[in-house]
Design a protein around this motif. Structure first.
Motif, PDB file in Angstrom:
ATOM      1  N   LEU A 196      59.256 117.105  48.349  1.00  0.00           N
ATOM      2  CA  LEU A 196      59.420 115.697  47.969  1.00  0.00           C
ATOM      3  C   LEU A 196      58.110 114.931  48.080  1.00  0.00           C
ATOM      4  CD1 LEU A 196      62.826 115.051  49.729  1.00  0.00           C
ATOM      5  CD2 LEU A 196      62.414 115.068  47.267  1.00  0.00           C
ATOM      6  N   ASN A 197      57.104 115.606  48.644  1.00  0.00           N
ATOM      7  CA  ASN A 197      55.769 115.016  48.793  1.00  0.00           C
ATOM      8  C   ASN A 197      55.782 113.725  49.609  1.00  0.00           C
ATOM      9  OD1 ASN A 197      54.550 117.065  47.151  1.00  0.00           O
ATOM     10  ND2 ASN A 197      55.351 116.011  45.339  1.00  0.00           N
ATOM     11  N   GLU A 198      56.687 113.676  50.590  1.00  0.00           N
ATOM     12  CA  GLU A 198      56.705 112.544  51.516  1.00  0.00           C
ATOM     13  C   GLU A 198      55.726 112.811  52.660  1.00  0.00           C
ATOM     14  OE1 GLU A 198      61.246 110.861  51.148  1.00  0.00           O
ATOM     15  OE2 GLU A 198      60.778 112.238  52.762  1.00  0.00           O
ATOM     16  N   PRO A 199      55.233 111.768  53.309  1.00  0.00           N
ATOM     17  CA  PRO A 199      54.346 111.974  54.469  1.00  0.00           C
ATOM     18  C   PRO A 199      55.058 112.743  55.577  1.00  0.00           C
ATOM     19  CG  PRO A 199      54.306 109.677  53.735  1.00  0.00           C
ATOM     20  CD  PRO A 199      55.441 110.339  53.013  1.00  0.00           C
ATOM     21  N   LYS A 200      54.299 113.519  56.330  1.00  0.00           N
ATOM     22  CA  LYS A 200      54.865 114.217  57.469  1.00  0.00           C
ATOM     23  C   LYS A 200      55.264 113.221  58.554  1.00  0.00           C
ATOM     24  CE  LYS A 200      52.483 118.640  56.927  1.00  0.00           C
ATOM     25  NZ  LYS A 200      51.588 119.646  57.564  1.00  0.00           N
ATOM     26  N   LYS A 201      56.331 113.549  59.273  1.00  0.00           N
ATOM     27  CA  LYS A 201      56.769 112.738  60.395  1.00  0.00           C
ATOM     28  C   LYS A 201      56.516 113.491  61.689  1.00  0.00           C
ATOM     29  CE  LYS A 201      60.366 110.252  57.851  1.00  0.00           C
ATOM     30  NZ  LYS A 201      61.808 109.878  57.809  1.00  0.00           N
ATOM     31  N   GLU A 202      56.295 112.740  62.761  1.00  0.00           N
ATOM     32  CA  GLU A 202      56.011 113.343  64.058  1.00  0.00           C
ATOM     33  C   GLU A 202      57.139 113.057  65.040  1.00  0.00           C
ATOM     34  OE1 GLU A 202      51.165 113.303  64.239  1.00  0.00           O
ATOM     35  OE2 GLU A 202      52.219 111.467  64.832  1.00  0.00           O
ATOM     36  N   ILE A 203      57.458 114.063  65.850  1.00  0.00           N
ATOM     37  CA  ILE A 203      58.516 113.957  66.854  1.00  0.00           C
ATOM     38  C   ILE A 203      57.896 113.891  68.238  1.00  0.00           C
ATOM     39  CG2 ILE A 203      60.570 115.069  67.800  1.00  0.00           C
ATOM     40  CD1 ILE A 203      60.851 116.565  65.174  1.00  0.00           C
ATOM     41  N   ALA A 204      58.447 113.026  69.089  1.00  0.00           N
ATOM     42  CA  ALA A 204      57.919 112.872  70.446  1.00  0.00           C
ATOM     43  C   ALA A 204      59.063 112.558  71.402  1.00  0.00           C
ATOM     44  CB  ALA A 204      56.882 111.758  70.487  1.00  0.00           C
ATOM     45  N   PHE A 205      58.794 112.669  72.694  1.00  0.00           N
ATOM     46  CA  PHE A 205      59.752 112.234  73.713  1.00  0.00           C
ATOM     47  C   PHE A 205      59.605 110.729  73.908  1.00  0.00           C
ATOM     48  CE2 PHE A 205      58.784 116.669  75.144  1.00  0.00           C
ATOM     49  CZ  PHE A 205      60.030 117.195  74.881  1.00  0.00           C
ATOM     50  N   ALA A 206      60.712 110.069  74.190  1.00  0.00           N
ATOM     51  CA  ALA A 206      60.697 108.622  74.418  1.00  0.00           C
ATOM     52  C   ALA A 206      60.923 108.315  75.893  1.00  0.00           C
ATOM     53  CB  ALA A 206      61.774 107.943  73.585  1.00  0.00           C
ATOM     54  N   VAL A 207      60.233 107.286  76.390  1.00  0.00           N
ATOM     55  CA  VAL A 207      60.415 106.802  77.762  1.00  0.00           C
ATOM     56  C   VAL A 207      60.517 105.280  77.718  1.00  0.00           C
ATOM     57  CG1 VAL A 207      59.139 108.747  78.730  1.00  0.00           C
ATOM     58  CG2 VAL A 207      57.948 106.618  78.226  1.00  0.00           C
ATOM     59  N   LYS A 208      60.917 104.705  78.821  1.00  0.00           N
ATOM     60  CA  LYS A 208      61.055 103.253  78.882  1.00  0.00           C
ATOM     61  C   LYS A 208      59.713 102.578  78.635  1.00  0.00           C
ATOM     62  CE  LYS A 208      62.867  99.519  81.811  1.00  0.00           C
ATOM     63  NZ  LYS A 208      63.496  99.199  83.118  1.00  0.00           N
ATOM     64  N   LYS A 209      59.749 101.483  77.918  1.00  0.00           N
ATOM     65  CA  LYS A 209      58.543 100.726  77.615  1.00  0.00           C
ATOM     66  C   LYS A 209      57.793 100.374  78.899  1.00  0.00           C
ATOM     67  CE  LYS A 209      56.394  98.715  74.077  1.00  0.00           C
ATOM     68  NZ  LYS A 209      55.929  99.501  72.898  1.00  0.00           N
ATOM     69  N   GLY A 210      56.519 100.725  78.953  1.00  0.00           N
ATOM     70  CA  GLY A 210      55.684 100.406  80.096  1.00  0.00           C
ATOM     71  C   GLY A 210      55.620 101.475  81.170  1.00  0.00           C
ATOM     72  N   ASN A 211      56.384 102.550  81.029  1.00  0.00           N
ATOM     73  CA  ASN A 211      56.374 103.616  82.041  1.00  0.00           C
ATOM     74  C   ASN A 211      55.220 104.577  81.749  1.00  0.00           C
ATOM     75  OD1 ASN A 211      56.874 105.547  83.976  1.00  0.00           O
ATOM     76  ND2 ASN A 211      59.059 105.720  83.538  1.00  0.00           N
ATOM     77  N   THR A 212      54.017 104.092  81.994  1.00  0.00           N
ATOM     78  CA  THR A 212      52.825 104.887  81.683  1.00  0.00           C
ATOM     79  C   THR A 212      52.680 106.100  82.598  1.00  0.00           C
ATOM     80  OG1 THR A 212      51.506 103.426  83.103  1.00  0.00           O
ATOM     81  CG2 THR A 212      51.570 102.912  80.749  1.00  0.00           C
ATOM     82  N   GLU A 213      53.206 106.002  83.819  1.00  0.00           N
ATOM     83  CA  GLU A 213      53.092 107.118  84.753  1.00  0.00           C
ATOM     84  C   GLU A 213      53.822 108.350  84.226  1.00  0.00           C
ATOM     85  OE1 GLU A 213      54.327 108.374  89.340  1.00  0.00           O
ATOM     86  OE2 GLU A 213      54.585 106.304  88.659  1.00  0.00           O
ATOM     87  N   LEU A 214      55.059 108.151  83.767  1.00  0.00           N
ATOM     88  CA  LEU A 214      55.833 109.284  83.262  1.00  0.00           C
ATOM     89  C   LEU A 214      55.285 109.763  81.920  1.00  0.00           C
ATOM     90  CD1 LEU A 214      58.145 111.244  83.535  1.00  0.00           C
ATOM     91  CD2 LEU A 214      59.705 109.484  82.636  1.00  0.00           C
TER      92      LEU A 214
END
Length: 282
Positions: free
Chosen positions: A234-252
Motif C-alpha cells: 500500500l506504500n504507507e509509511p512504516k509504523k513503530e511499536i513501543a511500550f507505554a508508561v505513565k506520562k513523566g515516568n522517566t525512571e521506568l
C-alpha cells in the motif's frame, strides 16, 4: 484442500482462545512484591520470577497473536511477553501480564493500575500526548495480502484490486475506509469480527485479499509455510511499536530502554524476532 483446512482449524482455535481470554480481566497494583503480583491475574507470567526483583504489572490485551496471547495452559505468551521478560532480566525486574481491554490503556496508566502497557501500540502523536513511550522495538507496515494462486497471477498492484473483495476487521475504521477506496465501493468490503476471521475469509475464497499488519502475516507464514501469500504493498509509511508508561515516568522508561539496548547487543532480541516472525524483516 487439506492444507487450507488445517490452517482454518488453526485460525478457528486461535479465535476461540482469544474470545475465552477476554473473559478474565483482573485488578492489580502499580508496583508490588513478586508473590503478590503472581496472584494479581488469572493470566500469570509465562516465565519464572526472581523474588529479589521488583515486579511491575503490565496491561495487555492477551488475545493478539503473535504479540501476546494465552498458551494451552492459559498463561500469556508471545513476542511482547518474551521481549519484556528478557528486558526485565537484563534490568533486574519482573513483569506480570494482566489481560485488559486495549481501550483502557490511558486510564489504567494514569490511575496507576499498570506501570507498563504492551499491546502492539504504535507510538502515534495522539497517544504520545497522553503517555510516554519507550524506544521502538519493532516496525511494521499495513498491506494487502492475497493467496498466491493462478487466479491471482495478474494482480501485482493496488490499482488491480478495483472491483475485488477485500476482507477487513470490522472494528478497524481506517481499514474499512482504505478497503473502500482500493476496491472502489463499500459493497466490496467483507467485514469480520477480527483479523484472523478476515484471513480465514480469504483462505476460503470469500474475499480476494485481506488488509493486515505485515508482522502478523509473517507470523502466519512462519506457522503455515504451505500456504503461499503474496503482499500487495500500500506504500504507507512504516509504523513503530513501543511500550507505554505513565506520562513523566522517566525512571521506568529509561530502565526499559537500557534493557532493550542490552538484549539487542547480546543477540537476544534478534533471536526473539526470528522465533516469532521468521528471518524476513518488515
Amino acid at each position: 484442500m487439506q492444507k487450507y483446512l488445517a490452517v482454518l482449524v488453526s485460525l478457528c482455535l486461535m479465535t476461540a482462545c482469544s474470545q475465552e481470554a477476554n473473559k478474565g480481566t483482573t485488578n492489580g497494583d502499580n508496583k508490588v512484591p513478586a508473590s503478590t503480583a503472581q496472584q494479581a491475574s488469572t493470566a500469570a507470567v509465562a516465565t519464572k520470577q526472581n523474588p529479589d526483583y521488583p515486579t511491575y504489572l503490565v496491561g495487555s490485551e492477551v488475545t493478539y497473536p503473535p504479540f501476546s496471547f494465552q498458551d494451552n495452559n492459559g498463561k500469556p505468551t508471545g513476542f511482547e511477553v518474551e521481549l519484556l521478560n528478557a528486558i526485565g532480566e537484563a534490568e533486574k525486574f519482573n513483569v506480570t501480564f494482566v489481560n485488559t481491554p486495549r481501550s483502557e490503556v490511558t486510564n489504567t496508566l494514569n490511575n496507576g493500575r499498570f506501570s507498563i502497557w504492551a499491546a502492539a501500540l504504535s507510538a502515534s502523536p495522539e497517544r504520545a500526548a497522553e503517555m510516554d513511550f519507550t524506544q521502538p522495538y519493532l516496525e511494521f507496515t499495513r498491506d494487502i495480502y492475497i493467496v498466491d494462486k493462478p487466479e491471482n497471477a495478474t494482480i501485482h498492484s493496488v490499482d488491480q484490486l478495483k472491483g475485488k473483495k477485500i476482507a477487513v476487521s470490522g472494528s478497524s475504521k481506517s481499514s474499512i475506509e482504505l478497503a473502500t477506496k482500493v476496491t472502489g465501493s463499500a459493497d466490496n468490503i467483507v467485514k469480520s469480527e477480527n483479523f484472523f476471521l478476515s484471513l480465514q475469509s480469504t483462505y476460503l475464497g470469500k474475499s480476494d485479499g485481506t488488509i493486515g499488519d505485515s508482522r502478523i502475516l509473517q507470523y502466519y507464514q512462519l506457522k503455515h509455510p504451505e500456504i503461499k501469500m503474496r503482499k500487495i504493498a500500500l506504500n504507507e509509511p512504516k509504523k513503530e511499536i513501543a511500550f507505554a508508561v505513565k506520562k513523566g515516568n522517566t525512571e521506568l522508561t529509561t530502565k526499559i530502554n537500557k534493557g532493550l539496548a542490552t538484549i539487542k547487543s547480546n543477540g537476544t532480541y534478534d533471536k526473539l524476532v526470528e522465533k516469532w516472525f521468521g528471518k524476513t524483516q518488515s
